[in-house]
Write an enzyme that holds these catalytic residues in place. Sequence first.
Site, PDB file in Angstrom:
ATOM      1  N   CYS A 181      -2.773 -15.566  -8.713  1.00 57.57           N
ATOM      2  CA  CYS A 181      -2.402 -14.686  -9.832  1.00 57.57           C
ATOM      3  C   CYS A 181      -1.803 -15.441 -11.017  1.00 57.57           C
ATOM      4  O   CYS A 181      -1.696 -14.893 -12.108  1.00 57.57           O
ATOM      5  CB  CYS A 181      -1.432 -13.617  -9.351  1.00 57.57           C
ATOM      6  SG  CYS A 181      -1.995 -12.804  -7.860  1.00 57.57           S
ATOM      7  N   HIS A 226       2.766 -10.584 -14.681  1.00 56.64           N
ATOM      8  CA  HIS A 226       1.622 -10.352 -13.797  1.00 56.64           C
ATOM      9  C   HIS A 226       1.809  -8.988 -13.143  1.00 56.64           C
ATOM     10  O   HIS A 226       2.905  -8.662 -12.667  1.00 56.64           O
ATOM     11  CB  HIS A 226       1.553 -11.454 -12.739  1.00 56.64           C
ATOM     12  CG  HIS A 226       0.684 -11.102 -11.590  1.00 56.64           C
ATOM     13  ND1 HIS A 226      -0.603 -10.647 -11.768  1.00 56.64           N
ATOM     14  CD2 HIS A 226       0.908 -11.102 -10.242  1.00 56.64           C
ATOM     15  CE1 HIS A 226      -1.131 -10.393 -10.582  1.00 56.64           C
ATOM     16  NE2 HIS A 226      -0.230 -10.659  -9.644  1.00 56.64           N
ATOM     17  N   ASN A 254      -3.537  -4.676  -8.876  1.00 56.48           N
ATOM     18  CA  ASN A 254      -3.282  -6.104  -9.038  1.00 56.48           C
ATOM     19  C   ASN A 254      -4.629  -6.828  -9.141  1.00 56.48           C
ATOM     20  O   ASN A 254      -5.376  -6.886  -8.172  1.00 56.48           O
ATOM     21  CB  ASN A 254      -2.476  -6.594  -7.825  1.00 56.48           C
ATOM     22  CG  ASN A 254      -2.155  -8.070  -7.851  1.00 56.48           C
ATOM     23  OD1 ASN A 254      -2.830  -8.855  -8.521  1.00 56.48           O
ATOM     24  ND2 ASN A 254      -1.132  -8.460  -7.107  1.00 56.48           N
TER      25      ASN A 254
HETATM   26  N1  COA Z   1       0.466   3.307   3.650  1.00 54.10           N
HETATM   27  C1  COA Z   1       1.410   3.788   4.458  1.00 54.10           C
HETATM   28  N2  COA Z   1       2.271   3.017   5.134  1.00 54.10           N
HETATM   29  C2  COA Z   1       2.158   1.680   4.975  1.00 54.10           C
HETATM   30  C3  COA Z   1       1.181   1.110   4.156  1.00 54.10           C
HETATM   31  C4  COA Z   1       0.304   1.969   3.467  1.00 54.10           C
HETATM   32  N3  COA Z   1      -0.671   1.534   2.653  1.00 54.10           N
HETATM   33  N4  COA Z   1       1.311  -0.222   4.183  1.00 54.10           N
HETATM   34  C5  COA Z   1       2.335  -0.485   5.009  1.00 54.10           C
HETATM   35  N5  COA Z   1       2.852   0.649   5.487  1.00 54.10           N
HETATM   36  C6  COA Z   1       3.964   0.836   6.396  1.00 54.10           C
HETATM   37  C7  COA Z   1       4.205  -0.376   7.279  1.00 54.10           C
HETATM   38  O1  COA Z   1       3.371  -0.330   8.418  1.00 54.10           O
HETATM   39  C8  COA Z   1       5.667  -0.198   7.637  1.00 54.10           C
HETATM   40  O2  COA Z   1       5.760   0.756   8.656  1.00 54.10           O
HETATM   41  P1  COA Z   1       6.844   0.587   9.838  1.00 54.10           P
HETATM   42  O3  COA Z   1       8.173   0.607   9.147  1.00 54.10           O
HETATM   43  O4  COA Z   1       6.569   1.751  10.689  1.00 54.10           O
HETATM   44  O5  COA Z   1       6.536  -0.742  10.458  1.00 54.10           O
HETATM   45  C9  COA Z   1       6.272   0.396   6.373  1.00 54.10           C
HETATM   46  O6  COA Z   1       5.166   0.958   5.633  1.00 54.10           O
HETATM   47  C10 COA Z   1       6.991  -0.597   5.513  1.00 54.10           C
HETATM   48  O7  COA Z   1       6.179  -1.737   5.365  1.00 54.10           O
HETATM   49  P2  COA Z   1       6.573  -2.918   4.417  1.00 54.10           P
HETATM   50  O8  COA Z   1       5.498  -3.973   4.471  1.00 54.10           O
HETATM   51  O9  COA Z   1       7.986  -3.349   4.692  1.00 54.10           O
HETATM   52  O10 COA Z   1       6.536  -2.160   3.017  1.00 54.10           O
HETATM   53  P3  COA Z   1       7.003  -2.658   1.610  1.00 54.10           P
HETATM   54  O11 COA Z   1       8.002  -1.764   1.054  1.00 54.10           O
HETATM   55  O12 COA Z   1       7.312  -4.130   1.599  1.00 54.10           O
HETATM   56  O13 COA Z   1       5.689  -2.438   0.755  1.00 54.10           O
HETATM   57  C11 COA Z   1       3.959  -3.749  -0.212  1.00 54.10           C
HETATM   58  C12 COA Z   1       4.500  -3.149   1.056  1.00 54.10           C
HETATM   59  C13 COA Z   1       2.733  -4.561   0.134  1.00 54.10           C
HETATM   60  C14 COA Z   1       3.578  -2.628  -1.142  1.00 54.10           C
HETATM   61  C15 COA Z   1       5.048  -4.620  -0.864  1.00 54.10           C
HETATM   62  O14 COA Z   1       5.631  -5.475   0.078  1.00 54.10           O
HETATM   63  C16 COA Z   1       4.542  -5.440  -1.991  1.00 54.10           C
HETATM   64  O15 COA Z   1       3.993  -4.932  -2.952  1.00 54.10           O
HETATM   65  N6  COA Z   1       4.739  -6.753  -1.925  1.00 54.10           N
HETATM   66  C17 COA Z   1       4.270  -7.651  -2.937  1.00 54.10           C
HETATM   67  C18 COA Z   1       2.804  -7.752  -2.817  1.00 54.10           C
HETATM   68  C19 COA Z   1       2.211  -8.442  -3.974  1.00 54.10           C
HETATM   69  O16 COA Z   1       2.598  -8.238  -5.078  1.00 54.10           O
HETATM   70  N7  COA Z   1       1.250  -9.283  -3.678  1.00 54.10           N
HETATM   71  C20 COA Z   1       0.582 -10.015  -4.660  1.00 54.10           C
HETATM   72  C21 COA Z   1       1.474 -11.089  -5.159  1.00 54.10           C
HETATM   73  S1  COA Z   1       0.747 -11.756  -6.505  1.00 54.10           S
END
Ligand code: COA
Length: 325
Positions: free
Chosen positions: A112, A252, A282
Amino acid sequence: MNAGIISTGHDYPDGVLTNADLEKLVETSDEWITTRTGIKQRHKAADDEYTSQFGVRAAQKAIDRANISIDDIEIIVCATTTPDQILPSTGCLIQKELGANNAAAMDVVAACSGFLYGITMVESMIRTGQIKHALVIGAEVLTKYVDYSDRSTCVIFGDGAGAAILGPVAEDKGILATKIMSDGRYDEQLFAPGGGSRNGWTPEVLENRDNCFKMRGNELFKVAVRSMSKVSKEMLEKTGYTVDDVKMVIPHQANQRITDAVASRLKVPEEKVYSNIAEHGNTSAASIPIALDECLRDEKIVEGDLVLMTAFGGGVTWGGTLVRF
Ligand code: COA
């Protein structure tokens, strides 16, 4: 002479994947995706569409707006993690389509942050007089590298391309500061472990979908906020400006919560931080040039404005660039 961004363009597929569409593919909900990411939809390439097509269209718009001849372009840097094919580079394939035969062309793989990597590379070449005009493109078809059974990753990514022509500008304008960084110790926070020379196209790789992106979203989140905030502050400190001087921050578009956290650390009001994540998701290397072109088209940025761009991506990589338009 400074190097400046003299024109931009962007393009994306007509196809759209909404949160409602994703609800049919994985166990998720519009409510979860919206509150955790800010994303409502993302553009998605059709099966017969590929990265260089969007790169060519974005680049052509930037070239037309720059009022230069195609032969004026001396280097093409295409930032992409989703190339058309392993060889030749997507930069070379874009060069061929554009007929930009007076240029060197290559790809930069910095996820990114790739667009800011490209800008930083060509900036010194222009400033030192080595070349006059450069074409920097961020182009991605990420949806072909997404595992649509992995709900924590597949909701994030979309496709598109943005491009910029850089050239010499007066000394009080253009790129005033730019910096790129990486830390390979975080290689497994966002990665595709299969399909390369280490783990080839074996049946196991395909079965485990190891050719697709795997992401530790939670860990990535914290490093992204920390890195983008730090490099943004460095860009301001280096040039003696404050956030009050900045007309627009273009981060970004990773996740709306990452953008909000960076804005809060920089103490920038919401209206000065650009976001199009609800529409595009993204788009990795394409996200900043798409956002920049939207801002210029909508006159949210006009001549004389100071713009701070900051990126973070897999690698991990990050960067910041301060530009006076
Ligand atoms: N729908 C519903 N539930 C979901 C899900 C979805 N699409 N994706 C994950 N979950 C669930 C997980 O299984 C977890 O459940 P559990 O508590 O029962 O285990 C719960 O939601 C929390 O998961 P977690 O990974 O801790 O969520 P989060 O708040 O960190 O959000 C992202 C996940 C991916 C949205 C977030 O971490 C994020 O955006 N991170 C940065 C990613 C990014 O920008 N990447 C590119 C970098 S350039």
